[in-house]
Design a protein around this motif. Structure first.
Motif, PDB file in Angstrom:
ATOM      1  N   SER A  89     -66.332 -37.515  77.240  1.00 10.97           N
ATOM      2  CA  SER A  89     -67.501 -35.904  76.424  1.00 10.97           C
ATOM      3  C   SER A  89     -67.231 -35.214  76.811  1.00 10.97           C
ATOM      4  O   SER A  89     -67.460 -34.613  75.909  1.00 10.97           O
ATOM      5  N   GLU A  90     -66.242 -34.730  77.702  1.00  9.89           N
ATOM      6  CA  GLU A  90     -65.274 -33.382  77.199  1.00  9.89           C
ATOM      7  C   GLU A  90     -64.153 -33.228  76.570  1.00  9.89           C
ATOM      8  O   GLU A  90     -63.819 -31.975  75.997  1.00  9.89           O
ATOM      9  N   GLU A  91     -63.480 -34.345  75.259  1.00 15.56           N
ATOM     10  CA  GLU A  91     -62.671 -34.384  75.388  1.00 15.56           C
ATOM     11  C   GLU A  91     -62.999 -34.505  73.317  1.00 15.56           C
ATOM     12  O   GLU A  91     -63.800 -34.946  72.841  1.00 15.56           O
ATOM     13  N   ARG A  92     -61.623 -33.476  72.679  1.00 20.06           N
ATOM     14  CA  ARG A  92     -62.029 -33.261  71.289  1.00 20.06           C
ATOM     15  C   ARG A  92     -60.849 -33.127  70.507  1.00 20.06           C
ATOM     16  O   ARG A  92     -59.695 -33.026  71.047  1.00 20.06           O
ATOM     17  N   LEU A  93     -61.408 -34.030  69.219  1.00 16.76           N
ATOM     18  CA  LEU A  93     -59.524 -33.746  68.595  1.00 16.76           C
ATOM     19  C   LEU A  93     -59.161 -32.715  67.875  1.00 16.76           C
ATOM     20  O   LEU A  93     -60.634 -32.175  67.531  1.00 16.76           O
ATOM     21  N   PRO A  94     -58.184 -32.309  68.308  1.00 15.11           N
ATOM     22  CA  PRO A  94     -57.688 -31.006  67.290  1.00 15.11           C
ATOM     23  C   PRO A  94     -57.900 -30.969  66.157  1.00 15.11           C
ATOM     24  O   PRO A  94     -58.381 -32.316  65.386  1.00 15.11           O
ATOM     25  N   THR A  95     -57.899 -29.488  65.968  1.00 17.68           N
ATOM     26  CA  THR A  95     -58.179 -29.241  64.666  1.00 17.68           C
ATOM     27  C   THR A  95     -57.057 -30.116  63.601  1.00 17.68           C
ATOM     28  O   THR A  95     -57.831 -30.732  62.033  1.00 17.68           O
ATOM     29  N   TRP A  96     -55.865 -29.939  64.207  1.00 23.19           N
ATOM     30  CA  TRP A  96     -55.297 -30.667  63.162  1.00 23.19           C
ATOM     31  C   TRP A  96     -55.572 -32.366  62.653  1.00 23.19           C
ATOM     32  O   TRP A  96     -54.914 -32.611  61.462  1.00 23.19           O
ATOM     33  N   PHE A  97     -55.709 -33.088  63.580  1.00 25.21           N
ATOM     34  CA  PHE A  97     -56.022 -34.372  63.351  1.00 25.21           C
ATOM     35  C   PHE A  97     -57.146 -34.799  62.106  1.00 25.21           C
ATOM     36  O   PHE A  97     -56.738 -35.178  61.384  1.00 25.21           O
ATOM     37  N   LEU A  98     -58.118 -33.221  62.742  1.00 28.72           N
ATOM     38  CA  LEU A  98     -59.553 -33.624  61.805  1.00 28.72           C
ATOM     39  C   LEU A  98     -58.757 -32.968  60.268  1.00 28.72           C
ATOM     40  O   LEU A  98     -59.399 -33.860  59.418  1.00 28.72           O
ATOM     41  N   LYS A  99     -58.693 -32.096  60.176  1.00 29.00           N
ATOM     42  CA  LYS A  99     -58.092 -31.601  59.284  1.00 29.00           C
ATOM     43  C   LYS A  99     -57.058 -32.625  58.173  1.00 29.00           C
ATOM     44  O   LYS A  99     -56.802 -32.291  56.954  1.00 29.00           O
ATOM     45  N   TYR A 100     -55.706 -33.518  58.603  1.00 24.16           N
ATOM     46  CA  TYR A 100     -55.101 -34.388  58.347  1.00 24.16           C
ATOM     47  C   TYR A 100     -55.721 -35.518  57.075  1.00 24.16           C
ATOM     48  O   TYR A 100     -56.269 -36.622  57.985  1.00 24.16           O
ATOM     49  N   ASN A 101     -54.872 -36.042  56.081  1.00 27.50           N
ATOM     50  CA  ASN A 101     -55.102 -36.935  55.513  1.00 27.50           C
ATOM     51  C   ASN A 101     -54.560 -38.011  55.888  1.00 27.50           C
ATOM     52  O   ASN A 101     -53.708 -38.424  55.763  1.00 27.50           O
ATOM     53  N   TRP A 102     -55.448 -39.392  57.029  1.00 25.83           N
ATOM     54  CA  TRP A 102     -54.710 -39.888  57.308  1.00 25.83           C
ATOM     55  C   TRP A 102     -54.595 -41.175  56.149  1.00 25.83           C
ATOM     56  O   TRP A 102     -54.756 -42.195  56.726  1.00 25.83           O
TER      57      TRP A 102
END
Length: 261
Positions: free
Chosen positions: A113-126
């Motif tokens: 619940s306190e963990e978040r995906l880092p910005t680089w993970f969210l921004k990268y096109n997988w």
């Protein structure tokens, strides 16, 4: 001569570190810093064509192609996060959801619940849409299993936990009938494992639905589950309007689910 020696030492140092991780994984800047590589030094390695950046805080070895699995390996192993493939994605990786679209355009990830995906993970096109859910309805360490992904192993939800994660997303983000279809295929679950997860799960909705579906599916392992040890809460839970009320589990489910053959 001295400059050459320093250059050789640095080359050996980065080589050693890169080789300490399996091919195809992401290298986190935070982890590299902990291992003695400053931002200045990493930029030198990038200019020397050893590594390349896939976003602020994440690097790849030149020649390797980023995958979301390789990125999750870094989050689990280098950042010690509990983020993992869950729900239908885990079931698909485990080969437990054959009828699901294999070349899915979405992946489902769960974390604390306190963990978040880092910005680089969210921004990268997988190449897929990432759906991330931070929750605490199940403890982070229980119900995960190691699954080989080419050159490395990744922690993913086992079948029991993955279905519970699917049920956690119902009814807004996951169809109940599809959850039942998944449950139908899980005829070889380990009762002890199921019991443990049901006892520590804090979502009343998930527990009631799981037991209702397991009983409806008629699985042999269901008779070994001790319902007395599972807290099913108080009161009624209505998941849909104009549904069917299941008195044993005090839940209202869609007519299409109750009448599903």
């Amino acid at each position: 001569m001295k400059t050459e020696t320093i250059g050789l030492e640095k080359e050996q140092k980065i080589n050693h570190l890169l080789n300490s991780q399996p091919p195809g994984v992401v290298y986190l800047s935070s982890w590299l810093t902990e291992n003695g590589f400053s931002t200045q030094l990493l930029n030198r390695y990038r200019n020397s064509n050893w590594i390349y950046s896939i976003g602020t805080g994440a690097w790849m070895r030149v020649g390797d192609k980023p995958t979301y699995q390789g990125a999750l390996f870094a989050l689990q192993g280098q950042a010690d996060l509990n983020i993992h493939p869950g729900g239908k994605t885990a079931l698909s990786l485990l080969g437990k959801a054959h009828y699901l679209e294999l070349s899915t355009k979405h992946i489902t990830l769960f974390g604390g619940s306190e963990e978040r995906l880092p910005t680089w993970f969210l921004k990268y096109n997988w190449g897929v849409k990432v759906n991330y859910f931070g929750s605490s309805f199940l403890p982070p360490q229980i119900g995960l299993q190691a699954l080989e992904q080419g050159t490395f192993s990744l922690l993913v939800s086992n079948s029991t936990r993955a279905l519970m994660e699917c049920l956690y997303l119902t009814p807004k983000k996951q169809e109940l009938v599809e959850c039942y279809e998944i449950m139908e295929g899980l005829n070889n679950l380990r009762p002890k494992q199921v019991q443990e997860l049901l006892e520590i799960c804090t979502s009343i909705k998930v527990k009631r639905l799981f037991l209702y579906m397991a009983e409806k599916a008629g699985h042999d392992w269901f008779k070994y589950i001790d319902l007395k040890k599972i807290d099913l809460g108080k009161g009624k839970r209505s998941l849909v309007k104009d549904g069917v009320y299941i008195s044993k589990y005090r839940i209202t489910v869609p007519k299409t689910l109750e009448n599903y053959e």
